[in-house]
Motif scaffolding. Structure first.
Motif, PDB file in Angstrom:
ATOM      1  N   TYR A  59      18.174 -17.908 106.692  1.00 29.89           N
ATOM      2  CA  TYR A  59      18.960 -19.244 106.481  1.00 29.89           C
ATOM      3  C   TYR A  59      19.451 -19.145 105.277  1.00 29.89           C
ATOM      4  O   TYR A  59      20.976 -19.375 104.536  1.00 29.89           O
ATOM      5  CB  TYR A  59      18.927 -20.912 106.897  1.00 29.89           C
ATOM      6  CG  TYR A  59      19.895 -21.293 106.727  1.00 29.89           C
ATOM      7  CD1 TYR A  59      20.258 -21.935 107.806  1.00 29.89           C
ATOM      8  CD2 TYR A  59      19.613 -22.323 105.984  1.00 29.89           C
ATOM      9  CE1 TYR A  59      21.567 -22.988 107.317  1.00 29.89           C
ATOM     10  CE2 TYR A  59      20.727 -24.208 106.258  1.00 29.89           C
ATOM     11  CZ  TYR A  59      21.310 -24.100 106.755  1.00 29.89           C
ATOM     12  OH  TYR A  59      22.158 -24.630 106.784  1.00 29.89           O
ATOM     13  N   ASP A  67      28.034 -18.153 102.579  1.00 27.69           N
ATOM     14  CA  ASP A  67      27.844 -18.105 104.452  1.00 27.69           C
ATOM     15  C   ASP A  67      27.745 -19.874 105.079  1.00 27.69           C
ATOM     16  O   ASP A  67      26.768 -19.953 105.812  1.00 27.69           O
ATOM     17  CB  ASP A  67      27.380 -17.110 105.428  1.00 27.69           C
ATOM     18  CG  ASP A  67      27.758 -17.072 106.556  1.00 27.69           C
ATOM     19  OD1 ASP A  67      28.582 -18.006 107.407  1.00 27.69           O
ATOM     20  OD2 ASP A  67      27.133 -16.222 107.944  1.00 27.69           O
ATOM     21  N   GLY A  69      28.941 -21.609 107.101  1.00 27.95           N
ATOM     22  CA  GLY A  69      28.731 -21.494 108.483  1.00 27.95           C
ATOM     23  C   GLY A  69      27.901 -20.894 109.314  1.00 27.95           C
ATOM     24  O   GLY A  69      27.634 -20.920 110.811  1.00 27.95           O
ATOM     25  N   TYR A  70      26.659 -20.283 108.512  1.00 25.49           N
ATOM     26  CA  TYR A  70      25.525 -20.222 109.153  1.00 25.49           C
ATOM     27  C   TYR A  70      24.681 -20.884 110.208  1.00 25.49           C
ATOM     28  O   TYR A  70      24.287 -21.893 109.612  1.00 25.49           O
ATOM     29  CB  TYR A  70      25.403 -19.290 108.239  1.00 25.49           C
ATOM     30  CG  TYR A  70      23.817 -18.119 109.371  1.00 25.49           C
ATOM     31  CD1 TYR A  70      23.561 -17.095 110.022  1.00 25.49           C
ATOM     32  CD2 TYR A  70      22.113 -19.110 108.766  1.00 25.49           C
ATOM     33  CE1 TYR A  70      22.420 -16.429 110.387  1.00 25.49           C
ATOM     34  CE2 TYR A  70      20.937 -18.306 109.764  1.00 25.49           C
ATOM     35  CZ  TYR A  70      21.899 -16.924 110.675  1.00 25.49           C
ATOM     36  OH  TYR A  70      20.254 -16.544 111.412  1.00 25.49           O
ATOM     37  N   ARG A  71      24.605 -20.452 110.765  1.00 21.32           N
ATOM     38  CA  ARG A  71      23.463 -21.011 112.251  1.00 21.32           C
ATOM     39  C   ARG A  71      22.195 -20.908 112.957  1.00 21.32           C
ATOM     40  O   ARG A  71      22.769 -20.015 113.369  1.00 21.32           O
ATOM     41  CB  ARG A  71      23.906 -22.683 113.245  1.00 21.32           C
ATOM     42  CG  ARG A  71      25.495 -22.578 112.724  1.00 21.32           C
ATOM     43  CD  ARG A  71      24.706 -24.346 112.272  1.00 21.32           C
ATOM     44  NE  ARG A  71      26.197 -25.332 111.599  1.00 21.32           N
ATOM     45  CZ  ARG A  71      26.682 -25.358 110.417  1.00 21.32           C
ATOM     46  NH1 ARG A  71      26.431 -23.962 109.353  1.00 21.32           N
ATOM     47  NH2 ARG A  71      27.659 -26.200 110.126  1.00 21.32           N
ATOM     48  N   LEU A  72      21.391 -21.512 113.405  1.00 15.80           N
ATOM     49  CA  LEU A  72      20.331 -21.102 113.471  1.00 15.80           C
ATOM     50  C   LEU A  72      20.180 -22.024 115.206  1.00 15.80           C
ATOM     51  O   LEU A  72      20.715 -22.394 115.875  1.00 15.80           O
ATOM     52  CB  LEU A  72      19.041 -20.977 112.667  1.00 15.80           C
ATOM     53  CG  LEU A  72      18.196 -20.761 111.700  1.00 15.80           C
ATOM     54  CD1 LEU A  72      17.189 -21.322 110.956  1.00 15.80           C
ATOM     55  CD2 LEU A  72      18.719 -19.377 111.370  1.00 15.80           C
ATOM     56  N   HIS A  73      19.696 -20.431 116.067  1.00 16.57           N
ATOM     57  CA  HIS A  73      19.656 -20.745 117.456  1.00 16.57           C
ATOM     58  C   HIS A  73      18.032 -20.574 117.852  1.00 16.57           C
ATOM     59  O   HIS A  73      18.089 -19.533 117.758  1.00 16.57           O
ATOM     60  CB  HIS A  73      20.707 -20.345 117.803  1.00 16.57           C
ATOM     61  CG  HIS A  73      22.668 -20.241 118.048  1.00 16.57           C
ATOM     62  ND1 HIS A  73      23.429 -21.486 117.822  1.00 16.57           N
ATOM     63  CD2 HIS A  73      22.891 -19.509 116.849  1.00 16.57           C
ATOM     64  CE1 HIS A  73      24.007 -21.347 117.717  1.00 16.57           C
ATOM     65  NE2 HIS A  73      23.661 -19.925 116.966  1.00 16.57           N
ATOM     66  N   TYR A  74      17.764 -21.563 117.740  1.00  8.62           N
ATOM     67  CA  TYR A  74      16.466 -21.703 118.021  1.00  8.62           C
ATOM     68  C   TYR A  74      15.657 -23.126 119.778  1.00  8.62           C
ATOM     69  O   TYR A  74      16.271 -24.190 119.150  1.00  8.62           O
ATOM     70  CB  TYR A  74      15.482 -21.472 116.933  1.00  8.62           C
ATOM     71  CG  TYR A  74      14.018 -21.912 117.371  1.00  8.62           C
ATOM     72  CD1 TYR A  74      12.984 -20.658 118.067  1.00  8.62           C
ATOM     73  CD2 TYR A  74      12.885 -22.795 117.038  1.00  8.62           C
ATOM     74  CE1 TYR A  74      11.855 -21.205 118.043  1.00  8.62           C
ATOM     75  CE2 TYR A  74      12.040 -23.115 116.621  1.00  8.62           C
ATOM     76  CZ  TYR A  74      10.843 -22.376 117.405  1.00  8.62           C
ATOM     77  OH  TYR A  74      10.125 -21.846 117.564  1.00  8.62           O
ATOM     78  N   GLY A 179      20.865 -14.478 113.615  1.00  9.16           N
ATOM     79  CA  GLY A 179      20.616 -16.147 113.881  1.00  9.16           C
ATOM     80  C   GLY A 179      20.154 -17.197 115.378  1.00  9.16           C
ATOM     81  O   GLY A 179      19.712 -17.553 115.827  1.00  9.16           O
ATOM     82  N   ARG A 189      22.783 -18.102 124.612  1.00  7.01           N
ATOM     83  CA  ARG A 189      24.258 -17.572 123.964  1.00  7.01           C
ATOM     84  C   ARG A 189      24.755 -16.442 124.560  1.00  7.01           C
ATOM     85  O   ARG A 189      25.812 -16.147 125.107  1.00  7.01           O
ATOM     86  CB  ARG A 189      23.480 -17.641 122.358  1.00  7.01           C
ATOM     87  CG  ARG A 189      22.804 -18.096 121.740  1.00  7.01           C
ATOM     88  CD  ARG A 189      24.364 -18.675 121.110  1.00  7.01           C
ATOM     89  NE  ARG A 189      24.684 -18.532 120.358  1.00  7.01           N
ATOM     90  CZ  ARG A 189      26.109 -19.241 119.677  1.00  7.01           C
ATOM     91  NH1 ARG A 189      26.090 -20.255 120.198  1.00  7.01           N
ATOM     92  NH2 ARG A 189      26.546 -18.096 119.128  1.00  7.01           N
TER      93      ARG A 189
END
Length: 248
Positions: A59, A67, A69-74, A179, A189
């Motif tokens: 991140y 960036d 708009g970067y998002r973590l998906h967890y 991510g 996802r």
């Protein structure tokens, strides 16, 4: 000795005492770190981590690169809520001696050393336990300091966690795409389903991208991922399937 001499001697001794006090404080630092790291590992035997250092590192990297708009998906999922095909796929792909070693696979290390000595593409020998130590507690990159800490945390993990917890942790914090961390986030996802519904083929594809999850795509696999996923499925069957992970 006169009063002036005594004052001079006392003045010279004060800096020495200060340095001694500072050195004693420095000597306490390794002990404090050891105690803190042991506490970390004990707590995480039962408490599911809200994030890992690798996630934080990625991140931060995205922010530095602009960036926004970067998002973590967890999303954490306990082992009983993950399809049995995924843990055995991870072991078949990454660490086939996982149930039997104590954190370090000496046979794999020897084979990797012989392979690398002959030249060609470098081969690693990190176990799942080592990867959990690195991804959960440490930073990216290569250095002797980081490697030493990886060894230390691996020893603690193997001493304080059962094998099932180590594998559960790996299945939840491994990066399966840019991510995308853990089985649940990957299943949602890539295939819009729960981690408990992953098929054997999908589990194998997730395991297949682990060497380079930002380069390969489990949802739209190219020839390399397809070949590797097929090999992983064969290996998982040869190991005995999910029952292999229940052996002592």
């Amino acid at each position: 000795m006169g009063a002036q001499g005594q004052d001079l001697k006392a003045g010279q001794g004060a800096p020495r005492r200060r340095w001694q006090w500072r050195w004693r404080r420095l000597l306490w630092l390794p002990l404090l770190f050891a105690a803190f790291s042991v506490l970390q590992v004990i707590v995480l035997r039962w408490v599911d981590p809200p994030i890992s250092t690798v996630m934080l590192w990625r991140y931060g990297e995205a922010l530095v690169q602009g960036d926004g708009g970067y998002r973590l998906h967890y999303q954490w999922r306990d082992m009983e809520r993950i399809a049995p095909s995924l843990p055995i796929s991870l072991v078949a792909a990454e660490d086939q001696r996982f149930p039997r070693h104590n954190g370090f696979d000496l046979q794999a290390i020897e084979k990797a050393r012989d392979h690398n000595a002959r030249g060609g593409r470098l081969r690693g020998a990190s176990t799942i336990s080592q990867q959990v130590a690195k991804n959960l507690f440490l930073w990216q990159g290569r250095s002797w300091v980081r490697k030493g800490l990886e060894v230390w945390y691996t020893v603690l993990i193997e001493l304080l966690w059962p094998k099932e917890r180590i594998l559960e942790m790996y299945a939840n914090i491994a990066e399966f795409g840019d991510g995308i961390y853990g089985a649940q986030a990957a299943a949602q996802r890539f295939w819009n389903k729960d981690a408990s519904a992953l098929s054997a083929a999908e589990s194998a594809r997730l395991a297949a991208v682990l060497p380079s999850p930002r380069r390969y795509d489990a949802a739209r696999p190219g020839p390399y991922v397809q070949r590797r996923a097929a090999w992983i499925q064969r290996q998982a069957r040869q190991l005995g399937g999910a029952a292999y992970l229940q052996e002592p």
